[in-house]
Design a protein around this motif. Structure first.
Motif, PDB file in Angstrom:
ATOM      1  N   ASP A 213       0.826  -1.194   0.000  1.00  0.00           N
ATOM      2  CA  ASP A 213       0.000   0.000   0.000  1.00  0.00           C
ATOM      3  C   ASP A 213       0.866   1.253   0.000  1.00  0.00           C
ATOM      4  OD1 ASP A 213      -2.714   1.258   0.284  1.00  0.00           O
ATOM      5  OD2 ASP A 213      -1.820   1.994   2.140  1.00  0.00           O
ATOM      6  N   HIS A 214       1.935   1.248   0.776  1.00  0.00           N
ATOM      7  CA  HIS A 214       2.857   2.380   0.833  1.00  0.00           C
ATOM      8  C   HIS A 214       3.553   2.580  -0.504  1.00  0.00           C
ATOM      9  CE1 HIS A 214       6.816   4.250   1.748  1.00  0.00           C
ATOM     10  NE2 HIS A 214       6.084   5.017   2.519  1.00  0.00           N
ATOM     11  N   SER A 215       4.028   1.509  -1.092  1.00  0.00           N
ATOM     12  CA  SER A 215       4.724   1.598  -2.376  1.00  0.00           C
ATOM     13  C   SER A 215       3.786   2.078  -3.476  1.00  0.00           C
ATOM     14  CB  SER A 215       5.313   0.234  -2.741  1.00  0.00           C
ATOM     15  OG  SER A 215       5.978   0.284  -3.989  1.00  0.00           O
ATOM     16  N   ARG A 216       2.577   1.535  -3.507  1.00  0.00           N
ATOM     17  CA  ARG A 216       1.602   1.948  -4.524  1.00  0.00           C
ATOM     18  C   ARG A 216       1.322   3.443  -4.436  1.00  0.00           C
ATOM     19  NH1 ARG A 216      -3.558   2.996  -4.068  1.00  0.00           N
ATOM     20  NH2 ARG A 216      -3.551   2.160  -1.948  1.00  0.00           N
ATOM     21  N   GLY A 217       1.150   3.953  -3.227  1.00  0.00           N
ATOM     22  CA  GLY A 217       0.883   5.374  -3.047  1.00  0.00           C
ATOM     23  C   GLY A 217       2.014   6.240  -3.552  1.00  0.00           C
ATOM     24  N   ASN A 218       3.257   5.820  -3.302  1.00  0.00           N
ATOM     25  CA  ASN A 218       4.412   6.589  -3.758  1.00  0.00           C
ATOM     26  C   ASN A 218       4.474   6.665  -5.277  1.00  0.00           C
ATOM     27  OD1 ASN A 218       5.332   7.172  -1.222  1.00  0.00           O
ATOM     28  ND2 ASN A 218       6.884   5.558  -1.171  1.00  0.00           N
ATOM     29  N   VAL A 219       4.275   5.527  -5.925  1.00  0.00           N
ATOM     30  CA  VAL A 219       4.381   5.500  -7.382  1.00  0.00           C
ATOM     31  C   VAL A 219       3.218   6.242  -8.030  1.00  0.00           C
ATOM     32  CG1 VAL A 219       4.538   4.026  -9.420  1.00  0.00           C
ATOM     33  CG2 VAL A 219       5.628   3.314  -7.288  1.00  0.00           C
ATOM     34  N   LEU A 220       2.025   6.064  -7.522  1.00  0.00           N
ATOM     35  CA  LEU A 220       0.856   6.725  -8.102  1.00  0.00           C
ATOM     36  C   LEU A 220       0.919   8.232  -7.957  1.00  0.00           C
ATOM     37  CD1 LEU A 220      -2.155   4.424  -7.151  1.00  0.00           C
ATOM     38  CD2 LEU A 220      -1.263   4.917  -9.430  1.00  0.00           C
ATOM     39  N   HIS A 221       1.526   8.705  -6.900  1.00  0.00           N
ATOM     40  CA  HIS A 221       1.651  10.152  -6.693  1.00  0.00           C
ATOM     41  C   HIS A 221       2.369  10.794  -7.869  1.00  0.00           C
ATOM     42  CE1 HIS A 221       2.120  13.968  -4.635  1.00  0.00           C
ATOM     43  NE2 HIS A 221       3.410  13.930  -4.934  1.00  0.00           N
ATOM     44  N   VAL A 222       3.371  10.105  -8.386  1.00  0.00           N
ATOM     45  CA  VAL A 222       4.122  10.622  -9.522  1.00  0.00           C
ATOM     46  C   VAL A 222       3.397  10.348 -10.830  1.00  0.00           C
ATOM     47  CG1 VAL A 222       6.273  10.447 -10.829  1.00  0.00           C
ATOM     48  CG2 VAL A 222       6.311  10.410  -8.333  1.00  0.00           C
ATOM     49  N   GLU A 223       2.895   9.120 -10.997  1.00  0.00           N
ATOM     50  CA  GLU A 223       2.273   8.729 -12.262  1.00  0.00           C
ATOM     51  C   GLU A 223       1.043   9.577 -12.583  1.00  0.00           C
ATOM     52  OE1 GLU A 223       3.184   6.556 -14.640  1.00  0.00           O
ATOM     53  OE2 GLU A 223       5.042   6.410 -13.519  1.00  0.00           O
ATOM     54  N   ARG A 224       0.253   9.893 -11.584  1.00  0.00           N
ATOM     55  CA  ARG A 224      -0.985  10.627 -11.852  1.00  0.00           C
ATOM     56  C   ARG A 224      -0.717  12.039 -12.328  1.00  0.00           C
ATOM     57  NH1 ARG A 224      -4.210   8.052  -6.779  1.00  0.00           N
ATOM     58  NH2 ARG A 224      -5.441   6.556  -7.953  1.00  0.00           N
ATOM     59  N   SER A 225       0.421  12.590 -11.935  1.00  0.00           N
ATOM     60  CA  SER A 225       0.731  13.959 -12.337  1.00  0.00           C
ATOM     61  C   SER A 225       0.975  14.085 -13.832  1.00  0.00           C
ATOM     62  CB  SER A 225       1.967  14.464 -11.577  1.00  0.00           C
ATOM     63  OG  SER A 225       3.110  13.705 -11.947  1.00  0.00           O
ATOM     64  N   GLY A 226       1.325  12.952 -14.475  1.00  0.00           N
ATOM     65  CA  GLY A 226       1.606  13.017 -15.897  1.00  0.00           C
ATOM     66  C   GLY A 226       0.808  12.042 -16.729  1.00  0.00           C
TER      67      GLY A 226
END
Length: 230
Positions: A213-226
């Motif tokens: 859950d922690h890892s998913r949140g970190n990656v999605l934070h960046v991916e959603r921006s672009g």
């Protein structure tokens, strides 16, 4: 029956080529999973076929296999490129990881467990961190989770997990600070390993759920921006 066997004989040449294509795909998949081929990289048919000593038709079959796995993308009149996953892809990848990795832990049965592969991957990560080699640290983290899934003893699951982790590795390239992404997982991996070493699979599963859950949140934070899909 005889006619069916005769038809199989007609495809004998394809068998050899497909086998080679599978090995080429496996090699390229490994390079993607290790972070050596990054999103947006154009794959030259001429250069790769010459380097590996395989025909263009074999290489194209390998490209087709990896395109099916969402690791490559074919752009009309431009060529084949290493793909960049979207936020939607990342969400689905973590959904699969949660299902597969937690199920692997639940399938372990009674301790003690064969943890040599996990220990080797954890040590590999510690050495990479000490050398401040963050790309190698990311690779070590993926090795750890492949070894975790391997505890289930299913070659089919192992193969699927390799593809999923290779695709996720492509998403990691969008992150500006790989150290901040990968470093916390050294401690988390060690906690997982200690729980399994103590024979506490339930605690290991709970740690893994929070980890993912922690890892998913970190990656999605960046991916959603672009991501144009969001």
């Amino acid at each position: 029956m005889s006619q069916g066997v005769d038809q199989l004989a007609d495809d004998k040449a394809l068998l050899g080529r497909s086998s080679i294509a599978g090995r080429v795909a496996d090699l390229l998949r490994t390079h993607i999973g290790e972070g050596h081929l990054t999103p947006g990289t154009k794959l030259s048919e001429d250069k790769i076929s010459e380097t590996l000593g395989v025909s263009r038709s074999t290489l194209r079959e390998a490209f087709r296999l990896l395109t099916h796995e969402r690791l490559l993308v074919h752009e009309l009149n431009r060529g084949v490129f290493v793909r960049r996953p979207t936020a939607t892809d990342v969400t689905d990848i973590y959904r699969m990881r949660l299902l597969v990795e937690c199920a692997a832990i639940r399938s372990l049965g009674d301790p003690p467990y064969a943890l040599e592969g996990l220990r080797t991957a954890a040590t590999e990560g510690e050495k990479a961190a000490a050398a401040e080699d963050w790309n190698a640290l990311g690779a070590a983290n993926f090795h750890f989770h492949r070894e975790l899934v391997a505890l289930a003893g299913s070659p089919r699951v192992d193969e699927a997990m390799r593809s999923v982790l290779a695709e996720l590795r492509l998403a990691f390239h969008a992150l500006d600070d790989p150290r901040a992404l990968h470093s916390p997982y050294l401690e988390r991996n060690q906690a997982l390993l200690e729980s399994l070493a103590q024979g506490d699979a339930r605690q290991a599963e709970q740690l893994l759920e929070r980890y993912l859950d922690h890892s998913r949140g970190n990656v999605l934070h960046v991916e959603r921006s672009g991501d144009p899909e969001q």
